[in-house]
Design an enzyme around this catalytic site. Structure first.
Site, mmCIF file in Angstrom:
data_model
loop_
_atom_site.group_PDB
_atom_site.id
_atom_site.type_symbol
_atom_site.label_atom_id
_atom_site.label_comp_id
_atom_site.label_asym_id
_atom_site.label_seq_id
_atom_site.Cartn_x
_atom_site.Cartn_y
_atom_site.Cartn_z
ATOM 1 N N ARG A 166 8.085 -0.086 -2.980
ATOM 2 C CA ARG A 166 7.691 1.318 -2.984
ATOM 3 C C ARG A 166 7.983 1.951 -1.628
ATOM 4 N NH1 ARG A 166 4.457 4.128 -5.706
ATOM 5 N NH2 ARG A 166 6.208 5.504 -5.360
ATOM 6 N N HIS A 217 -1.601 8.223 -1.798
ATOM 7 C CA HIS A 217 -2.052 8.789 -3.070
ATOM 8 C C HIS A 217 -3.054 9.913 -2.796
ATOM 9 C CE1 HIS A 217 -0.401 5.479 -5.559
ATOM 10 N NE2 HIS A 217 -0.614 4.769 -4.474
ATOM 11 N N TYR A 222 -2.843 -3.337 0.098
ATOM 12 C CA TYR A 222 -4.074 -2.669 -0.346
ATOM 13 C C TYR A 222 -5.223 -3.669 -0.354
ATOM 14 C CZ TYR A 222 -1.637 1.397 -2.402
ATOM 15 O OH TYR A 222 -0.907 2.524 -2.614
ATOM 16 N N HIS A 261 3.846 5.788 0.982
ATOM 17 C CA HIS A 261 3.244 6.941 0.299
ATOM 18 C C HIS A 261 1.735 6.913 0.458
ATOM 19 C CE1 HIS A 261 3.171 3.596 -2.563
ATOM 20 N NE2 HIS A 261 2.008 4.107 -2.969
ATOM 21 N N TYR A 299 5.685 -1.594 0.231
ATOM 22 C CA TYR A 299 5.216 -2.859 -0.354
ATOM 23 C C TYR A 299 5.989 -3.192 -1.625
ATOM 24 C CZ TYR A 299 2.297 0.268 -3.268
ATOM 25 O OH TYR A 299 1.858 1.261 -4.107
HETATM 26 FE FE LIG Z 1 0.495 3.011 -3.865
#
Ligand SMILES: [Fe+2]
Length: 235
Positions: free
Chosen positions: A152, A157, A103, A155, A142
């Protein structure tokens, strides 16, 4: 007027305390909740039109000088109410990591590259039939430090405003067949297996465009027995 938009009774939602999902231990309420009557300011919401949200905001691959690295995908679906009726002209926002699982965020410092051509945020307004569509790249897995070797599943959001501030749903969309599902406390904080399946999009050949991008379809239900579970942490 009270509770017209309550999500109480949507059993699909995860409990606010899921000890395996560590941050819920300090974040969940330790005292009984206080019910506050709903008033006009909560059961109405802003109205977005095409002058407010531009069509290009739904394409996360064209926000910079070059194209982002990764697997280009189309993600589309319908925003529905508890009776399966479409929710038109409603704001849909997404955010995600890049193809390497990183991110653009000061907290995310794990050793994967940022992509100068990918910010990872987009939005659109549903059409008259409740349809939304984004073009983006498939996010990577990640690590997130919840426990040893915690990763994770891929995905995206989503924030769905719905017809009012009180129908806003923040959740996550997952991809079919992800090997990390069984190990993810966030995904598994939704205890009902059928409800977990409602967080997973499906691959769709009709949405897939030859020589260009794979297509995935994900319908979102804001309330009722078939509701899409709430999944509002930012991990
Ligand atoms: Fe996330």
């Amino acid at each position: 007027m009270s509770d017209v938009y309550s999500r109480a009774g949507d059993a699909a939602d995860p409990p606010s305390l899921s000890p395996a999902y560590r941050s819920t231990v300090v974040r969940s309420p330790s005292r009984p909740l206080i019910s506050i009557p709903q008033t006009l300011s909560e059961i109405t919401g802003p109205v977005y039109g095409h002058s407010d949200v531009k069509p290009e905001e739904a394409d996360l691959t064209t926000q910079h000088a070059g194209e982002p690295l990764g697997e280009r995908i189309i993600v589309k679906g319908r925003l529905l109410d508890e009776a399966g009726r479409p929710i038109p002209h409603s704001l849909v926002e997404i955010w995600q990591c890049n193809a390497a699982g990183r991110y653009i965020h000061v907290v995310d410092q794990h050793p994967a590259p940022l992509d100068p051509n990918f910010t990872g945020a987009g939005r659109c307004v549903t059409d008259a039939n409740g349809n939304y569509q984004f073009i983006t790249i498939k996010p990577g897995a990640y690590p997130w430090g919840n426990h040893h070797n915690a990763w994770r599943p891929a995905h995206i959001h989503f924030s769905l405003l719905g017809p009012s501030f009180l129908t806003r749903l923040v959740t996550q969309m997952y991809f079919p067949g992800d090997p990390l599902f069984a190990f993810d406390p966030i995904f598994n904080s939704v205890s009902d297996a059928k409800a977990r399946e409602r967080m997973i999009c499906r691959f769709d050949m009709d949405t897939t465009r030859p020589e260009w991008a794979l297509g995935y379809v994900w319908d979102i239900v804001l309330r009722g027995p078939a509701t899409t579970p709430l999944d509002d942490d930012h991990d």
